[in-house]
Design a protein around this motif. Sequence first.
Motif, mmCIF file in Angstrom:
data_model
loop_
_atom_site.group_PDB
_atom_site.id
_atom_site.type_symbol
_atom_site.label_atom_id
_atom_site.label_comp_id
_atom_site.label_asym_id
_atom_site.label_seq_id
_atom_site.Cartn_x
_atom_site.Cartn_y
_atom_site.Cartn_z
ATOM 1 N N GLN A 5 0.871 -1.168 0.000
ATOM 2 C CA GLN A 5 0.000 0.000 0.000
ATOM 3 C C GLN A 5 0.915 1.227 0.000
ATOM 4 O O GLN A 5 1.735 1.379 0.891
ATOM 5 C CB GLN A 5 -0.866 -0.026 1.259
ATOM 6 N N PHE A 7 1.369 5.543 -0.455
ATOM 7 C CA PHE A 7 0.593 6.744 -0.158
ATOM 8 C C PHE A 7 1.133 7.954 -0.901
ATOM 9 O O PHE A 7 2.338 8.176 -0.939
ATOM 10 C CB PHE A 7 0.643 7.007 1.356
ATOM 11 N N TYR A 14 -4.223 6.388 -1.854
ATOM 12 C CA TYR A 14 -3.531 5.106 -1.740
ATOM 13 C C TYR A 14 -3.472 4.439 -3.104
ATOM 14 O O TYR A 14 -4.483 4.312 -3.799
ATOM 15 C CB TYR A 14 -4.262 4.169 -0.780
ATOM 16 N N TYR A 16 -2.233 0.804 -4.790
ATOM 17 C CA TYR A 16 -1.970 -0.567 -4.354
ATOM 18 C C TYR A 16 -1.174 -1.319 -5.400
ATOM 19 O O TYR A 16 -1.512 -1.286 -6.585
ATOM 20 C CB TYR A 16 -3.295 -1.288 -4.067
ATOM 21 N N TYR A 168 -9.748 -1.847 1.548
ATOM 22 C CA TYR A 168 -8.644 -0.940 1.218
ATOM 23 C C TYR A 168 -9.192 0.205 0.366
ATOM 24 O O TYR A 168 -9.511 0.014 -0.806
ATOM 25 C CB TYR A 168 -7.538 -1.696 0.470
ATOM 26 N N ASP A 172 -7.239 8.004 2.518
ATOM 27 C CA ASP A 172 -7.566 8.263 3.916
ATOM 28 C C ASP A 172 -6.850 9.543 4.286
ATOM 29 O O ASP A 172 -5.712 9.758 3.897
ATOM 30 C CB ASP A 172 -7.165 7.117 4.842
ATOM 31 N N ARG A 176 -5.209 6.343 8.528
ATOM 32 C CA ARG A 176 -5.666 4.954 8.682
ATOM 33 C C ARG A 176 -5.384 4.189 7.386
ATOM 34 O O ARG A 176 -5.441 4.763 6.305
ATOM 35 C CB ARG A 176 -7.162 4.919 9.009
ATOM 36 N N HIS A 177 -5.117 2.900 7.514
ATOM 37 C CA HIS A 177 -4.686 2.131 6.344
ATOM 38 C C HIS A 177 -5.697 1.120 5.830
ATOM 39 O O HIS A 177 -5.762 0.859 4.641
ATOM 40 C CB HIS A 177 -3.379 1.387 6.652
ATOM 41 N N VAL A 178 -6.401 0.483 6.722
ATOM 42 C CA VAL A 178 -7.263 -0.628 6.307
ATOM 43 C C VAL A 178 -8.410 -0.789 7.290
ATOM 44 O O VAL A 178 -8.293 -0.438 8.460
ATOM 45 C CB VAL A 178 -6.425 -1.935 6.180
ATOM 46 N N GLN A 248 6.719 6.806 3.897
ATOM 47 C CA GLN A 248 5.894 5.635 3.577
ATOM 48 C C GLN A 248 6.174 5.111 2.179
ATOM 49 O O GLN A 248 5.616 4.105 1.786
ATOM 50 C CB GLN A 248 4.419 5.981 3.680
#
Length: 249
Positions: A5, A7, A14, A16, A168, A172, A176-178, A248
Amino acid sequence: MIFKQLFEPISSTYTYLLGCEETGQAILIDPVINAIDRDLRVLDDLGLRLERTLDTHIHADHITAARELKTRVGSKIAAPALDRLPCVDLPIEENRPMQVGSLSLTGLHTPGHTDGHFAYLFRDRVFTGDALLIEGCGRTDFQNGDSEALYRSVTEKLFPLPDETLVYPAHDYTGRHVSSIAQEKARNPRLGAGKQLEEFKQIMAGLKLPYPKFIDYAVPGNRQCGVCPSDLPEELQQYCGVMAASPQG
Ligand SMILES: [Fe+2]
């Protein structure tokens, strides 16, 4: 399966990365044009070859990297067929799986944020684009947005997925990720805890969100699978610039 993931901080998007360990082929879902160097570096580090880009919808807040990645590394452009973009190589239709190596994704038409919006189901997870965000959802006041359609997409197509399905989202804004289907069904303040259609429509109508500052450039650019306009005002040039290294990324 390789999964990452990534960013992009300007639009809080996000992206993927899915990689097939047997063939070394990879897919990027919702890549962002100003993060292209980062994404190619990550693919390279993992020894993967980008086979395909896949967008969830015609974005209004960033420009997709699909076209530029095709030019740079020869990836094919996949996107919802309903949007009828002539630049798309592989139009995605609902319930017709898309296969890359051992990776198989199934599209779910989830209109409401935009009319052509798709979510993608992949094994134990679903990439929900802007249809369902963590404790939120995409806005419905532009691009043929329709709060009633979004309510039906989420409650009739996403919430019926197994409770443990990982959610997913495309964005965000608070780190928060998931999430999971169970968590969103229970806790989503707009759509969860059995919210009824009328209540959801009122919430969406009452948001009073500002006009998206990049929409007039992003939508025409994304209708060409990702073209940065040459007349971008100074304050918006970061959307097409090179992303600074991020912790990230
Ligand atoms: Fe969007």
